[in-house]
Enzyme design. Structure first.
Site, PDB file in Angstrom:
ATOM      1  N   SER A 252      37.106  30.294  33.575  1.00  0.00           N
ATOM      2  CA  SER A 252      36.862  31.487  32.770  1.00  0.00           C
ATOM      3  C   SER A 252      38.085  31.824  31.933  1.00  0.00           C
ATOM      4  O   SER A 252      39.227  31.585  32.347  1.00  0.00           O
ATOM      5  CB  SER A 252      36.535  32.667  33.686  1.00  0.00           C
ATOM      6  OG  SER A 252      36.531  33.878  32.977  1.00  0.00           O
TER       7      SER A 252
ATOM      8  N   TYR B 146      40.743  36.771  41.094  1.00  0.00           N
ATOM      9  CA  TYR B 146      39.784  35.952  40.349  1.00  0.00           C
ATOM     10  C   TYR B 146      40.485  35.181  39.236  1.00  0.00           C
ATOM     11  O   TYR B 146      40.262  33.972  39.064  1.00  0.00           O
ATOM     12  CB  TYR B 146      38.706  36.870  39.784  1.00  0.00           C
ATOM     13  CG  TYR B 146      37.661  36.203  38.916  1.00  0.00           C
ATOM     14  CD1 TYR B 146      36.606  35.496  39.491  1.00  0.00           C
ATOM     15  CD2 TYR B 146      37.704  36.313  37.526  1.00  0.00           C
ATOM     16  CE1 TYR B 146      35.633  34.905  38.699  1.00  0.00           C
ATOM     17  CE2 TYR B 146      36.730  35.724  36.740  1.00  0.00           C
ATOM     18  CZ  TYR B 146      35.702  35.022  37.323  1.00  0.00           C
ATOM     19  OH  TYR B 146      34.747  34.439  36.530  1.00  0.00           O
TER      20      TYR B 146
END
Length: 284
Positions: free
Chosen positions: A139, A152
């Site tokens: 991401s 994350y």
């Protein structure tokens, strides 16, 4: 892809469903992995044909034996593994200071440690056969300094680095790795799910469809010519990522100007309120 034996993690919902559908349409045999067996079984029933194998393995990828369990299931159901798609991810979407060590470890295990361990366990067989592909779904959060995503972001940035080195070390032997680096994905995925669950409104102008993500995964497997990183986002995605790599401060500026900082602050506060309420009711 026809006849290739593929593991897809995080296949019970979200982007993983679209990846599995695209791979099945190309003739791949699949092992679908996630915690939720009923959702996996429904998807397997949808994708299974007389010409292909679609099996399921209900495994919590946060477990310390998760990689071992997935590989054992793959050996039993597929016989060998040609392709590993590390798609599963969790993101608590709460302020980092409110997370306890177990919650942080869960993010790191699902998003980074288990993908690395799965790759390590499958790599010898791939090298022996002279063919293998490992695709890690990463991401832009790993590069933009996206607000309130410390664990994350660390995991997703780690996947990019892991993919790059693995590719460099083993591509000459026929085993390659790529990171598919995602911006926001519409209709499904963590970002869309957050908007749906919280009722908040976000800018969807730069969101891409999940079908585009699925096709990028297949391209990474079949073509393997786009380098270690395939950026999937609307607009000049590669240029934006390159700017953030060269000028790290650009990410925080973009977050502020786009409204992401304010939005994610609201999300973090809502998630924390939900977490506290769940604890009060004795949920785990």
């Amino acid at each position: 892809m026809e006849g290739k034996k593929v593991i897809v993690t995080g296949a019970s919902r979200g982007i993983g469903v679209f990846i599995a559908r695209e791979l099945a349409s190309c003739g791949a045999d699949l092992l679908l992995v996630a915690r939720s067996e009923p959702e996996l079984v429904r998807l397997a029933d949808e994708l299974r044909t007389p010409a292909n194998t679609v099996a399921v393995a209900a495994v919590d990828l946060a477990g310390t034996r998760a990689a071992e369990q997935v590989v054992a299931a793959a050996e039993a159901e597929l016989g060998r593994v040609d392709v590993l798609v590390n798609n599963a991810a969790v993101e608590p979407q709460r302020r980092f200071v409110t997370l306890d060590p177990d919650e942080i470890e869960r993010v790191l295990r699902v998003d980074l440690i288990t993908p690395i361990e799965l790759s390590r366990r499958l790599l010898p067989g791939m090298l022996q056969r002279g063919y293998g592909r490992i695709v890690n779904i990463s991401s832009l959060a790993g590069r933009t300094g996206f607000p309130f995503t410390e664990a994350y972001a660390a995991s997703k940035d780690g996947l990019i680095a892991f993919s790059r080195v693995l590719r460099n070390d083993h591509r000459a032997a026929g085993v390659s790795s790529s990171a598919v680096v995602l911006g926001a994905v519409k209709e499904t995925g963590i970002g869309q799910r957050t908007l749906d669950e919280t009722g908040l409104k976000g800018n969807t102008a730069f969101m891409v469809g999940p079908e585009k993500v699925a096709k990028a995964v297949v391209r990474a497997i079949e073509k393997d010519k786009d380098g270690a990183e395939i950026v999937v986002m609307r607009g000049p995605g590669r240029l934006i990522k390159a700017l953030m790599d060269l000028f790290p401060g650009f990410g925080s500026t973009m977050n502020r100007v786009s409204g992401a900082e304010e939005l994610m602050g609201k999300v973090a506060d809502l998630r924390e309120a939900q977490h506290v309420a769940a604890l009060g009711k004795g949920w785990t």
